[in-house]
Write an enzyme that holds these catalytic residues in place. Structure first.
Site, PDB file in Angstrom:
ATOM      1  CE  LYS A 173      -3.617   2.656   0.221  1.00  0.00           C
ATOM      2  NZ  LYS A 173      -4.667   2.609   1.246  1.00  0.00           N
ATOM      3  CE  LYS A 241      -3.331   7.561   7.301  1.00  0.00           C
ATOM      4  NZ  LYS A 241      -3.680   6.134   7.081  1.00  0.00           N
TER       5      LYS A 241
END
Length: 294
Positions: A173, A241
Protein backbone atom coordinates in the site's frame (compact mmCIF):
# COMPACT_ATOMS: atom_id res chain seq x y z
CA UNK A 1 -26.26 -18.97 5.58
CA UNK A 2 -22.44 -18.65 5.55
CA UNK A 3 -20.64 -20.31 8.46
CA UNK A 4 -18.38 -17.47 9.62
CA UNK A 5 -19.66 -14.89 12.10
CA UNK A 6 -18.18 -11.47 11.29
CA UNK A 7 -17.52 -8.18 13.00
CA UNK A 8 -16.77 -4.74 11.59
CA UNK A 9 -15.24 -1.74 13.34
CA UNK A 10 -14.66 1.56 11.56
CA UNK A 11 -17.82 2.59 9.73
CA UNK A 12 -16.74 5.70 7.84
CA UNK A 13 -16.86 6.41 4.12
CA UNK A 14 -14.94 3.21 3.34
CA UNK A 15 -15.88 0.91 6.18
CA UNK A 16 -19.64 1.38 6.04
CA UNK A 17 -20.19 0.24 2.42
CA UNK A 18 -17.74 -2.63 2.92
CA UNK A 19 -19.66 -3.81 5.99
CA UNK A 20 -22.94 -3.53 4.08
CA UNK A 21 -21.56 -5.81 1.34
CA UNK A 22 -20.67 -8.46 3.92
CA UNK A 23 -24.07 -8.17 5.60
CA UNK A 24 -25.94 -8.41 2.29
CA UNK A 25 -23.89 -11.49 1.39
CA UNK A 26 -25.64 -13.21 4.28
CA UNK A 27 -23.01 -13.12 7.01
CA UNK A 28 -24.10 -12.45 10.62
CA UNK A 29 -22.46 -9.14 11.49
CA UNK A 30 -21.62 -7.45 14.80
CA UNK A 31 -20.51 -3.80 14.75
CA UNK A 32 -19.07 -1.09 16.98
CA UNK A 33 -18.15 2.51 16.20
CA UNK A 34 -17.01 5.54 18.18
CA UNK A 35 -19.93 7.39 16.62
CA UNK A 36 -22.96 5.08 17.03
CA UNK A 37 -24.93 7.03 14.42
CA UNK A 38 -22.50 5.83 11.74
CA UNK A 39 -23.80 2.29 12.28
CA UNK A 40 -27.48 3.08 11.77
CA UNK A 41 -27.71 1.86 8.15
CA UNK A 42 -26.11 -1.43 9.20
CA UNK A 43 -28.42 -1.84 12.20
CA UNK A 44 -31.41 -1.18 9.93
CA UNK A 45 -30.12 -3.97 7.66
CA UNK A 46 -29.85 -6.47 10.53
CA UNK A 47 -26.41 -5.98 12.10
CA UNK A 48 -25.93 -6.39 15.85
CA UNK A 49 -24.70 -3.37 17.84
CA UNK A 50 -22.05 -4.09 20.47
CA UNK A 51 -21.01 -1.85 23.35
CA UNK A 52 -17.24 -2.40 22.96
CA UNK A 53 -14.71 -3.88 20.52
CA UNK A 54 -14.30 -6.79 22.97
CA UNK A 55 -18.01 -7.53 22.61
CA UNK A 56 -17.66 -7.51 18.81
CA UNK A 57 -14.87 -10.07 19.13
CA UNK A 58 -16.99 -12.28 21.41
CA UNK A 59 -19.71 -12.37 18.75
CA UNK A 60 -17.32 -12.91 15.82
CA UNK A 61 -14.83 -15.35 14.35
CA UNK A 62 -13.39 -12.81 11.89
CA UNK A 63 -13.33 -9.06 12.57
CA UNK A 64 -12.62 -6.38 9.93
CA UNK A 65 -11.26 -2.99 10.97
CA UNK A 66 -11.02 0.14 8.81
CA UNK A 67 -9.57 2.89 11.00
CA UNK A 68 -7.73 6.18 10.68
CA UNK A 69 -4.19 5.35 11.75
CA UNK A 70 -1.96 2.91 13.57
CA UNK A 71 -2.76 4.27 17.01
CA UNK A 72 -6.47 3.66 16.40
CA UNK A 73 -5.80 0.09 15.30
CA UNK A 74 -3.58 -0.59 18.32
CA UNK A 75 -6.22 0.83 20.67
CA UNK A 76 -9.09 -1.17 19.17
CA UNK A 77 -7.08 -4.38 18.90
CA UNK A 78 -5.05 -4.33 22.12
CA UNK A 79 -6.37 -1.60 24.41
CA UNK A 80 -8.80 -1.83 27.34
CA UNK A 81 -12.03 -3.53 26.20
CA UNK A 82 -10.27 -4.14 22.89
CA UNK A 83 -10.65 -7.05 20.53
CA UNK A 84 -7.95 -9.11 22.23
CA UNK A 85 -10.10 -9.27 25.38
CA UNK A 86 -12.97 -10.90 23.46
CA UNK A 87 -11.34 -13.02 20.76
CA UNK A 88 -11.42 -16.78 21.10
CA UNK A 89 -8.33 -18.68 19.93
CA UNK A 90 -8.55 -19.34 16.20
CA UNK A 91 -10.14 -15.97 15.42
CA UNK A 92 -8.79 -13.60 12.75
CA UNK A 93 -8.38 -9.83 12.71
CA UNK A 94 -8.42 -8.37 9.19
CA UNK A 95 -7.15 -4.82 9.39
CA UNK A 96 -7.91 -2.92 6.19
CA UNK A 97 -6.60 0.41 7.47
CA UNK A 98 -3.44 2.03 6.06
CA UNK A 99 -0.81 1.89 8.82
CA UNK A 100 2.95 1.45 9.13
CA UNK A 101 4.24 -2.03 8.27
CA UNK A 102 6.04 -2.23 11.61
CA UNK A 103 2.83 -1.45 13.48
CA UNK A 104 1.02 -4.20 11.58
CA UNK A 105 3.75 -6.69 12.47
CA UNK A 106 3.74 -5.66 16.13
CA UNK A 107 -0.05 -6.05 16.48
CA UNK A 108 0.11 -9.42 14.71
CA UNK A 109 2.77 -10.63 17.15
CA UNK A 110 0.71 -9.54 20.15
CA UNK A 111 -2.42 -11.28 18.87
CA UNK A 112 -0.49 -14.44 18.03
CA UNK A 113 0.27 -14.83 21.75
CA UNK A 114 -3.45 -15.40 22.38
CA UNK A 115 -3.93 -17.66 19.37
CA UNK A 116 -5.36 -15.06 17.00
CA UNK A 117 -4.18 -14.53 13.42
CA UNK A 118 -4.00 -11.10 11.80
CA UNK A 119 -4.03 -10.09 8.17
CA UNK A 120 -2.98 -6.57 7.16
CA UNK A 121 -5.14 -5.94 4.11
CA UNK A 122 -5.09 -2.29 3.02
CA UNK A 123 -7.04 -1.34 -0.08
CA UNK A 124 -6.89 0.93 -3.09
CA UNK A 125 -9.90 2.28 -4.93
CA UNK A 126 -11.32 4.88 -2.57
CA UNK A 127 -14.93 5.43 -1.59
CA UNK A 128 -16.29 4.53 -5.03
CA UNK A 129 -14.34 1.29 -5.04
CA UNK A 130 -15.77 0.43 -1.63
CA UNK A 131 -19.32 1.19 -2.79
CA UNK A 132 -18.92 -0.78 -6.02
CA UNK A 133 -16.97 -3.64 -4.37
CA UNK A 134 -14.14 -3.18 -6.88
CA UNK A 135 -11.31 -2.55 -4.42
CA UNK A 136 -7.75 -3.76 -4.92
CA UNK A 137 -6.78 -5.61 -1.73
CA UNK A 138 -3.13 -6.27 -0.82
CA UNK A 139 -2.66 -8.73 1.99
CA UNK A 140 0.07 -9.64 4.45
CA UNK A 141 -0.12 -12.54 6.89
CA UNK A 142 -0.26 -16.33 7.09
CA UNK A 143 -1.29 -18.12 3.90
CA UNK A 144 -3.76 -20.26 5.89
CA UNK A 145 -5.51 -17.17 7.28
CA UNK A 146 -5.54 -15.62 3.82
CA UNK A 147 -7.24 -18.67 2.32
CA UNK A 148 -9.82 -18.67 5.10
CA UNK A 149 -10.72 -15.02 4.45
CA UNK A 150 -10.46 -15.18 0.64
CA UNK A 151 -14.24 -15.65 0.09
CA UNK A 152 -14.90 -12.54 2.17
CA UNK A 153 -12.34 -10.51 0.25
CA UNK A 154 -14.13 -11.57 -2.94
CA UNK A 155 -17.26 -9.82 -1.61
CA UNK A 156 -15.34 -6.57 -1.19
CA UNK A 157 -12.96 -6.29 -4.12
CA UNK A 158 -11.95 -7.26 -7.60
CA UNK A 159 -8.15 -7.57 -7.31
CA UNK A 160 -6.72 -9.66 -4.49
CA UNK A 161 -3.03 -10.43 -3.92
CA UNK A 162 -1.39 -12.19 -0.99
CA UNK A 163 1.86 -10.23 -0.91
CA UNK A 164 3.65 -12.06 1.90
CA UNK A 165 3.95 -12.21 5.69
CA UNK A 166 2.53 -9.66 8.14
CA UNK A 167 3.45 -6.12 7.12
CA UNK A 168 3.82 -6.98 3.43
CA UNK A 169 0.33 -5.73 2.62
CA UNK A 170 1.17 -2.38 4.17
CA UNK A 171 4.43 -2.22 2.22
CA UNK A 172 2.45 -2.74 -1.00
CA UNK A 173 0.00 0.00 0.00
CA UNK A 174 2.89 2.37 0.72
CA UNK A 175 4.22 1.69 -2.78
CA UNK A 176 0.75 2.30 -4.22
CA UNK A 177 0.52 5.68 -2.49
CA UNK A 178 4.03 6.67 -3.62
CA UNK A 179 3.09 6.12 -7.26
CA UNK A 180 -0.40 7.58 -7.11
CA UNK A 181 0.40 10.81 -5.24
CA UNK A 182 3.59 11.23 -7.27
CA UNK A 183 1.40 11.11 -10.37
CA UNK A 184 -1.00 13.66 -8.89
CA UNK A 185 1.94 15.99 -8.35
CA UNK A 186 3.16 15.41 -11.92
CA UNK A 187 -0.29 16.21 -13.32
CA UNK A 188 -0.45 19.38 -11.21
CA UNK A 189 2.95 20.50 -12.51
CA UNK A 190 2.01 19.75 -16.13
CA UNK A 191 -1.24 21.69 -15.96
CA UNK A 192 0.41 24.53 -14.08
CA UNK A 193 3.09 24.79 -16.77
CA UNK A 194 0.42 24.64 -19.49
CA UNK A 195 -1.40 27.62 -18.01
CA UNK A 196 1.78 29.57 -17.38
CA UNK A 197 2.88 29.03 -20.99
CA UNK A 198 -0.42 30.27 -22.40
CA UNK A 199 -1.98 26.93 -23.36
CA UNK A 200 -5.47 25.99 -22.25
CA UNK A 201 -5.06 23.38 -19.44
CA UNK A 202 -8.41 21.84 -20.38
CA UNK A 203 -7.25 21.12 -23.91
CA UNK A 204 -3.78 20.07 -22.78
CA UNK A 205 -5.34 17.49 -20.47
CA UNK A 206 -7.58 16.33 -23.32
CA UNK A 207 -4.57 15.91 -25.60
CA UNK A 208 -2.54 14.05 -22.96
CA UNK A 209 -5.38 11.67 -22.19
CA UNK A 210 -5.13 10.12 -25.64
CA UNK A 211 -1.40 9.42 -25.42
CA UNK A 212 1.09 7.59 -23.25
CA UNK A 213 0.54 10.07 -20.39
CA UNK A 214 -3.10 9.01 -20.16
CA UNK A 215 -3.98 7.55 -16.75
CA UNK A 216 -6.69 7.28 -14.13
CA UNK A 217 -4.91 10.02 -12.16
CA UNK A 218 -4.95 12.37 -15.16
CA UNK A 219 -8.61 11.58 -15.71
CA UNK A 220 -9.85 12.00 -12.15
CA UNK A 221 -7.44 14.40 -10.43
CA UNK A 222 -6.61 16.30 -13.61
CA UNK A 223 -10.34 16.72 -14.15
CA UNK A 224 -10.73 18.23 -10.70
CA UNK A 225 -7.82 20.58 -11.36
CA UNK A 226 -9.12 21.97 -14.65
CA UNK A 227 -12.64 22.25 -13.21
CA UNK A 228 -11.24 23.99 -10.08
CA UNK A 229 -13.21 21.54 -7.96
CA UNK A 230 -11.13 20.83 -4.86
CA UNK A 231 -13.95 19.30 -2.83
CA UNK A 232 -12.51 16.16 -1.30
CA UNK A 233 -12.81 12.88 -3.10
CA UNK A 234 -9.99 11.70 -0.86
CA UNK A 235 -8.95 14.23 1.77
CA UNK A 236 -5.36 15.33 1.22
CA UNK A 237 -4.56 14.89 4.92
CA UNK A 238 -4.88 11.12 4.42
CA UNK A 239 -2.30 11.13 1.65
CA UNK A 240 -0.10 13.29 3.87
CA UNK A 241 -0.44 10.64 6.59
CA UNK A 242 0.39 7.89 4.10
CA UNK A 243 3.50 9.70 2.90
CA UNK A 244 4.64 9.97 6.51
CA UNK A 245 4.45 6.17 6.64
CA UNK A 246 6.41 5.87 3.38
CA UNK A 247 9.19 8.22 4.47
CA UNK A 248 9.36 6.64 7.91
CA UNK A 249 9.83 3.18 6.41
CA UNK A 250 12.45 4.50 3.97
CA UNK A 251 14.32 6.20 6.80
CA UNK A 252 14.37 3.05 8.93
CA UNK A 253 15.74 1.01 6.03
CA UNK A 254 18.10 3.61 4.55
CA UNK A 255 16.29 3.60 1.20
CA UNK A 256 16.69 6.79 -0.91
CA UNK A 257 13.40 8.07 -2.34
CA UNK A 258 14.32 11.40 -3.97
CA UNK A 259 11.11 12.00 -5.94
CA UNK A 260 8.91 10.90 -3.03
CA UNK A 261 10.82 13.26 -0.74
CA UNK A 262 10.03 16.21 -2.99
CA UNK A 263 6.34 15.27 -3.18
CA UNK A 264 6.33 15.00 0.62
CA UNK A 265 7.43 18.64 0.83
CA UNK A 266 4.57 19.67 -1.47
CA UNK A 267 2.14 17.79 0.75
CA UNK A 268 3.63 19.58 3.77
CA UNK A 269 3.01 22.91 2.02
CA UNK A 270 -0.56 21.85 1.24
CA UNK A 271 -1.15 21.11 4.91
CA UNK A 272 0.45 24.42 5.94
CA UNK A 273 -2.10 26.18 3.72
CA UNK A 274 -4.92 24.46 5.66
CA UNK A 275 -6.10 22.44 2.65
CA UNK A 276 -5.85 19.07 4.38
CA UNK A 277 -9.60 18.41 4.18
CA UNK A 278 -9.68 19.35 0.51
CA UNK A 279 -8.87 16.98 -2.35
CA UNK A 280 -5.24 16.12 -3.10
CA UNK A 281 -5.78 17.90 -6.43
CA UNK A 282 -5.02 20.95 -4.26
CA UNK A 283 -1.36 20.24 -5.00
CA UNK A 284 -2.04 22.45 -8.02
CA UNK A 285 -2.88 25.34 -5.69
CA UNK A 286 0.41 24.84 -3.84
CA UNK A 287 2.22 25.45 -7.14
CA UNK A 288 0.04 28.44 -7.95
CA UNK A 289 0.63 30.02 -4.56
CA UNK A 290 4.39 29.42 -4.48
CA UNK A 291 5.34 30.03 -8.10
CA UNK A 292 4.77 32.63 -10.79
CA UNK A 293 2.01 31.74 -13.25
CA UNK A 294 2.78 34.45 -15.79
Amino acid sequence: MPDERLGCIGLGVMGRPMALHLLRAGYPLAVWARRPESAQALLDAGALWCATPAAVARHSQIVFTMLGDGRDVESVALGPQGLSEGFAPGSVLVDMSTIAPGTARSIAQSLARVGVDMLDAPVSGGEQGAIAATLAIMVGGKASAFERVRPLFAVLGRTLVHVGENGAGQVAKACNQMIMVGCIQAVAEALHLAGAAGADPVRVRQALSGGSAGSRVLEVFGGRMVERDFTAGVEARLHHKDYGIVLGEASRRGVPLPVTGQVWQQLNALMANDWGRQDTASLLRVLERNGRST
